[in-house]
Structures are given as C-alpha cells and as structure tokens.
Scaffold this motif. Structure first.
Motif, PDB file in Angstrom:
ATOM      1  N   PHE A  81      21.541  43.698  24.356  1.00  0.00           N
ATOM      2  CA  PHE A  81      21.963  42.509  25.110  1.00  0.00           C
ATOM      3  C   PHE A  81      20.864  41.457  25.127  1.00  0.00           C
ATOM      4  O   PHE A  81      19.710  41.756  25.391  1.00  0.00           O
ATOM      5  CB  PHE A  81      22.313  42.929  26.543  1.00  0.00           C
ATOM      6  N   GLY A  87      13.567  36.423  29.739  1.00  0.00           N
ATOM      7  CA  GLY A  87      12.730  36.961  30.809  1.00  0.00           C
ATOM      8  C   GLY A  87      11.302  37.149  30.322  1.00  0.00           C
ATOM      9  O   GLY A  87      11.071  37.902  29.397  1.00  0.00           O
ATOM     10  N   TRP A  95       3.754  42.641  21.123  1.00  0.00           N
ATOM     11  CA  TRP A  95       4.019  44.054  20.772  1.00  0.00           C
ATOM     12  C   TRP A  95       4.204  44.885  22.026  1.00  0.00           C
ATOM     13  O   TRP A  95       5.008  45.808  22.053  1.00  0.00           O
ATOM     14  CB  TRP A  95       2.910  44.630  19.877  1.00  0.00           C
ATOM     15  N   GLU A  96       3.504  44.492  23.118  1.00  0.00           N
ATOM     16  CA  GLU A  96       3.657  45.249  24.366  1.00  0.00           C
ATOM     17  C   GLU A  96       5.049  45.040  24.959  1.00  0.00           C
ATOM     18  O   GLU A  96       5.626  45.951  25.559  1.00  0.00           O
ATOM     19  CB  GLU A  96       2.604  44.796  25.385  1.00  0.00           C
ATOM     20  N   ASP A  99       7.172  47.218  23.038  1.00  0.00           N
ATOM     21  CA  ASP A  99       6.806  48.594  23.350  1.00  0.00           C
ATOM     22  C   ASP A  99       7.418  49.022  24.682  1.00  0.00           C
ATOM     23  O   ASP A  99       7.959  50.115  24.813  1.00  0.00           O
ATOM     24  CB  ASP A  99       5.280  48.705  23.412  1.00  0.00           C
ATOM     25  N   PHE A 100       7.347  48.108  25.660  1.00  0.00           N
ATOM     26  CA  PHE A 100       7.889  48.413  26.984  1.00  0.00           C
ATOM     27  C   PHE A 100       9.380  48.724  26.906  1.00  0.00           C
ATOM     28  O   PHE A 100       9.861  49.717  27.453  1.00  0.00           O
ATOM     29  CB  PHE A 100       7.620  47.257  27.946  1.00  0.00           C
ATOM     30  N   PHE A 101      10.119  47.851  26.192  1.00  0.00           N
ATOM     31  CA  PHE A 101      11.564  48.084  26.129  1.00  0.00           C
ATOM     32  C   PHE A 101      11.883  49.304  25.255  1.00  0.00           C
ATOM     33  O   PHE A 101      12.851  50.006  25.512  1.00  0.00           O
ATOM     34  CB  PHE A 101      12.299  46.828  25.687  1.00  0.00           C
ATOM     35  N   SER A 104      11.602  52.042  27.513  1.00  0.00           N
ATOM     36  CA  SER A 104      12.732  52.040  28.449  1.00  0.00           C
ATOM     37  C   SER A 104      13.978  52.657  27.824  1.00  0.00           C
ATOM     38  O   SER A 104      14.866  53.117  28.531  1.00  0.00           O
ATOM     39  CB  SER A 104      13.056  50.619  28.897  1.00  0.00           C
ATOM     40  N   TYR A 105      14.040  52.636  26.497  1.00  0.00           N
ATOM     41  CA  TYR A 105      15.177  53.257  25.820  1.00  0.00           C
ATOM     42  C   TYR A 105      14.831  54.654  25.310  1.00  0.00           C
ATOM     43  O   TYR A 105      15.582  55.234  24.548  1.00  0.00           O
ATOM     44  CB  TYR A 105      15.655  52.369  24.664  1.00  0.00           C
ATOM     45  N   ARG A 148      13.843  42.540  20.697  1.00  0.00           N
ATOM     46  CA  ARG A 148      13.909  43.462  21.836  1.00  0.00           C
ATOM     47  C   ARG A 148      15.279  44.121  21.926  1.00  0.00           C
ATOM     48  O   ARG A 148      15.390  45.324  22.105  1.00  0.00           O
ATOM     49  CB  ARG A 148      13.616  42.714  23.135  1.00  0.00           C
TER      50      ARG A 148
END
Lengths: 328, 305
Positions: A81, A87, A95-96, A99-101, A104-105, A148
């Motif tokens: 999405f 955001g 890259w962070e 990396d974060f998302f 999250s997955y 992302r």
C-alpha cells in the motif's frame, strides 16, 4: 482465474454519509487498474478497505480470494500500500526506512539486505542509500515509498494518488516504473482524479462517483462502448464542397464541422473552395463499422478525393464527462 | 534467529542518533549534580564535625539525589512515550505500520520498551552520583536497591500513562499535555486528598474508625498511589530500623500487619501499568469500536474532499 480484487455490494457509511454504495468491482490479475473519480468519490475508502485499514459497513471485499475482514493478516501479506502522503521519519536513512518495513513484514535479515539493494536499484535510488529520507526530493520520496510497498513482494500494489504533486519528469519516471512492475507480474491499482495521468498507463479503468461504480473494464473496451458516437476525420484534397454536401445530408452524420472553424460562424456557411484546400472535416458519426465503410465508398464514388479518413482516437476525458454527472 | 521488535530498533536508532539524547542526559545529570553540590555546601558547614556528621551528610545526599531523580523520571518518561504513537499518526506513518504485519501489541510494546530503555539509561546514569553518598556512610544497600526499584517502577507507570494518551489521541501535543496533566494531577491531587481527608477525619472521626483494619488498609492504599509519599514513608520506616517488606501498625484494639509502602506502591504501579498497556493495545487496533472509529473515519472523508 480468481480476480485479484473482488468486491461485492461493498458499502461504507460515515454516520449519515454514504461513502461507498454497493460497489461491485473486479480487477483481473496482472492489470494496471485506474480508479478514476472526483475528490470524495470513495476511491480512498475503497483502497483503505482493501488494505484492511477500514472495515466495510456491509458487503464483502476479497483480495486474491481472501476476505479482508476475516483474514486481514493474509490480505496484508498480499497487498502493498502506498497512501497519498509520504510518511517521513526524522533521523532515518533510505536503507533504514526500507529495513524497518522489511522487519515489520518479518523478512529475514539476510534476504532483507539483498532486497534493499535490489529495490533501491529498481526505483533508481541506489546512490541515495545512506541519505536521510528527509533530504530526498518529492519524486524520490515517492519512489522510495513505492520500494517500501514492494518490500514483502506483494501480488497487488494499491497506490493512492501516486502522481499528485509530482513534476512532469517525476511523473514520467513513475509511469515507467509502474510499467516495469507490471512486467514483473504485479497487479497495480492506482487512483487519481487526473484523467490524463491514468489514460497513459492503465489497462483497465473504473469510474466512481458518489460511492457508485459508473463504469469499469478494459480501457479500449470502455472507449468503444461508452463513447456516444465516433468522430471521423476526413481530409479532402478535391471535391470538398460536394463532400460537405453529402455528409450534411447523410443520416448517420449527426454533426459536421470544419477543422479550425468556429461553430456557427459565417465562413462555415460558404461552400468550400478546393483552391484554398486541402480541407479537413470532422463528422460525428453514429453508425457502425459497416456504415463507416459505406460512407467512404459513397464519397469516393461521388468523385471526392480523400487523403485521410480515420476515426479520432477516443479520449478518456470525454468518457469521464459523459459518464459522471459532476455532482460531487 | 529471533529478531528484535522492529519498532524498538527503529525508535532506538532515531532516538539515540544526533545530539538530542546526549543533550537531555547531560542536562539531567547537571541538574542532579548541581543540586547535590549545593546541598553538600549547605549542610556540610551546618552539621559540624561530630562522629555522626558523615552519616547525616550521606543520608541527606542520598535522599536528595533520589528525590531529584524521581522528579525527573516523573516528568521525563511520560513525555518520552506521549509523542510515540500520536507522533506516528501525525507523521501519517501509522497507517503504514498497521497495514504491515506488525500487531498492535508489537507496536505498543516497541514504543514502551524504546522509551523505557532511555529512561533506564537516565536511571543508570545517576548511580555514580548516588554512590557519592556511600563515601559518607549512613546509607545501606537496602535503601539504594529500594530507591532503584522505585525509580524503575515509576518510569514504567509514567511511561504507560504517556503511551495511553498517545494511543488515544491523534496529536502528540495533545497527548503530551494530557500525560503531563495526569502526572501533575496524581502528584498534587493525592497529597491534597490526604490533607483534606485527615483534616476532616482528625477533628470528627471516632477513634474506633481510625483504628479499624480496613481504614488502615485504605489509607495505606491511597498513600501507596504516590511515589514520593510511598518511597518517603519507606525511607523513614527503614531509618527507624523497621522491616523493609512489612510493618506492624499497633492500634488500641489490635495489631495490623501491612505491606511496606514501597511494596504496595510497586504492586499497584505494575497493576496500573498492565491495565494502561492493555488499554493502549486496544486503542492501537486499526479497527476500533465506538467513537474513535467515527473520528478517524471523518478524517478520511475530510482527506478525500
């Protein structure tokens, strides 16, 4: 084959307001589906329901056959999405952000590192890997956001107004990127209130107004069926006056205009002179293919010399204006 | 390999990056050290040089440092968390988190732990300052351990207060205001209630009511809602040579055994923290029953129009 998106009588109320009114929508796998409608028509609401961010009031929505209300987690795995805003996190490098998302997955660390490189390459941001997200231009942020939404390799990408606020160059880059994603087998659902934006890249469209789906299907199909009548462009080298006379009296020609002339002006009434030609005539033609063939044969039989005889390519904008009532 | 909570990693990364975190830590320690130094200068001349002078200086230093640290923890921790979830909503990243595979529990827990990690850093940083008190004597290990437990428990409770407001409201400014408001209401409201109640009861209540077991439990319960009262009462109990875990209240009728104020405070704080955490997780659900859903839905309509 199961359609990637299927909604049945999807309805969503916000208090007394009906945002979606028994929406029945089908998006085939592999399509670039353009969701067109004026602001407030229900595009974002539909997309939020499909991304499990909003529950429907009634009706059903399925992504790849999975119900968004009964198995939201499975749907989240299938859907990437990109909302109509970007955001931003302070103090975060490109890259962070990915990396974060990725975390999250639940993507494993090794695969994540590899993916970040590949996706940054895909959206042409490999050189911005260590740049803070805040420092990127709007178009770059948009592409990063697209990367992302691709992190968990979703089958369906839902992009809400992705091209809004982008400069022409960024818009073209985005369009190319979407084509590339389609070639990778992704289905893309993209919303916009700017028609030209969608006309260039979509294979399918859906027109929505006041929560109701007014028309949906393949772009070419819609153009063919939804147009009230076709416009035929005829370039006459000799016999222009005769051609005009024939066309004006032809039962299938609803209206005839000379190209470049203003409707109803005086020079419209004077017969056309071949000396000043060649002239181009635009005929609103209500007949089918056969009738069009007959018309050409008639003109030629009457000695009119024609250098160009073609149907003008349809415009989504005409369809849109025709289908919607402009009440939102 | 088990991965850390993504929210925790992200928040710690951005919290500890740049000068902000170090700046906050420096100010916190400067205030603490400044107060300690002033206090030492003020009392060292006053106390004289008898044999107990060192003990008294040590005790005064320890209690002052513990009090200042407690004030700072009460004020800093709710601010650390109040911007967390509301901040995501403001930055419009909240939808992205919710649309991912993160559970509301992971989001709330990650936010809490990242704030607590920083609060823990602040608490750890005062240990060297606190250890100054040991040089003078008069303070035992029990006192120090209870003070540290008290600080940690307070940090947890006040962080969850901030987190709750953050999950409930959509703006971090609103959440911070309500969090600080709640902290002030707790810290000032409870002593106020106690004073009012004791004024009323002191003049008119019969003595058998004041001596009844349930009244003693109730008054201890109210006092244990306040970190300063609970930990202060424990300190005076310990300096009187009492048991660190319980005390016996002697009344004219009977002896009532009550848990030590800090034990009660710790238990109540953890209980309230758990309740606030559960409420925050519920509020962090993308699909919420009742009023908040309407509110958020309205935002979508506004966004579309």
């Amino acid at each position: 084959m199961t359609p990637i998106v299927e909604t049945r009588d999807l309805t969503r109320r916000y208090g007394p307001n009906l945002a979606l009114d028994h929406l029945n929508l089908t998006v085939p796998e592999g399509a670039i589906f353009g969701f067109i409608g004026p602001n407030g028509a229900g595009k974002t609401t539909t997309m939020r329901i499909l991304t499990t961010l909003l529950p429907p009031t009634s009706g059903e929505a399925r992504v790849a056959g999975v119900s968004v209300t009964r198995e939201p987690r499975t749907v989240r795995r299938l859907v990437g999405f990109m909302p109509d805003f970007f955001g931003v996190y302070d103090n975060m490098k490109s890259w962070e952000y990915l990396d974060f998302f990725g975390r999250s997955y639940g993507i494993p660390a090794q695969r994540r590192q590899q993916l970040i490189g590949e996706l940054l390459e895909l959206v042409d941001l490999a050189h911005k890997r260590d740049e803070p997200v805040m420092s990127l231009s709007r178009g770059m942020k948009q592409r990063l956001s697209l990367a992302r939404s691709m992190m968990h390799d979703p089958r369906l990408l839902i992009l809400d107004e992705p091209a809004s606020g982008l400069d022409p160059r960024a818009r073209i880059e985005l369009r190319e990127l979407l084509k590339e994603l389609r070639a990778m087998g992704k289905t893309i659902m993209i919303s916009s209130h700017i028609l030209t934006e969608l006309a260039e890249m979509c294979t399918h469209i859906g027109i929505i107004e006041r929560g109701k789906l007014l028309a949906a299907g393949e772009v070419q199909e819609i153009l063919r069926t939804m147009r009230p009548h076709r416009i035929v462009e005829i370039r006459v080298v000799a016999g222009a006056a005769r051609a005009e006379e024939l066309l004006r009296t032809h039962p299938d020609v609803l209206e005839l205009r000379r190209e470049g002339a203003r409707a109803g002006s005086d020079d419209e009434k004077a017969p056309l002179d071949d000396e000043t030609g060649p002239h181009t005539l635009l005929a609103d033609f209500a007949g089918d293919e056969h009738a069009l063939g007959d018309l050409l044969a008639l003109l030629i039989a009457e000695g009119v010399r024609i250098s160009h005889f073609a149907e003008q390519s349809g415009d989504l904008e005409d369809i849109f204006l025709h289908v919607t009532k402009g009440i939102v | 390999m088990l991965e850390l909570n993504p929210i925790l990693v992200k928040d710690l990364r951005s919290r500890m990056r740049g000068a902000r975190a170090y700046f906050l830590l420096t100010i916190y320690l400067l205030i603490l050290a400044g107060v300690t130094l002033l206090l030492y200068a003020a009392i060292s001349g006053d106390i004289g040089s008898d044999l107990n002078a060192g003990r008294r200086i040590g005790q005064a230093l320890f209690f002052t440092i513990a009090t200042v640290a407690l004030i700072e923890v009460c004020l800093i921790t709710p601010v650390l968390t109040s911007g967390s979830i509301a901040g995501e909503k403001e930055r419009q990243t909240y939808d992205l988190l919710v649309a991912s595979l993160l559970t509301p529990w992971q989001i709330v827990w990650g936010k809490l732990v990242s704030a607590l990690a920083f609060a823990l850093l602040l608490i750890t940083a005062i240990v060297p300052v606190m250890s100054l008190a040991f040089l003078f004597g008069g303070v035992g290990l029990t006192e120090v351990l209870i003070a540290i437990v008290g600080l940690i428990v307070t940090a947890v409770l006040y962080a969850t207060i901030g987190l709750f407001w953050s999950a409930l409201l959509n703006s971090s400014l609103g959440a911070t205001s309500f969090a600080i408001g709640t902290v002030i209401a707790l810290l000032l409201g409870i002593p106020f209630l106690i004073v009012i109640a004791s004024l009323i009861l002191g003049s008119s209540a019969p003595s058998d009511l004041l001596d009844s077991a349930w009244f003693i439990y109730l008054s201890r319960f109210v006092a244990a809602l306040h970190p300063f009262i609970a930990l202060g009462a424990t300190a005076s109990q310990l300096s009187g040579g009492g048991n660190p875990f319980f005390e016996v209240v002697r009344t004219s009728a009977t002896n009532v055994v009550v848990p030590s104020p800090w034990v009660l405070y710790t238990a109540l704080s953890l209980l309230f923290s758990a309740a606030l955490l559960a409420a925050s997780v519920r509020l962090a659900q993308p699909v919420q029953p009742g009023a908040d859903r309407q509110k958020r839905s309205r935002k979508v309509v506004e966004a579309e129009s």
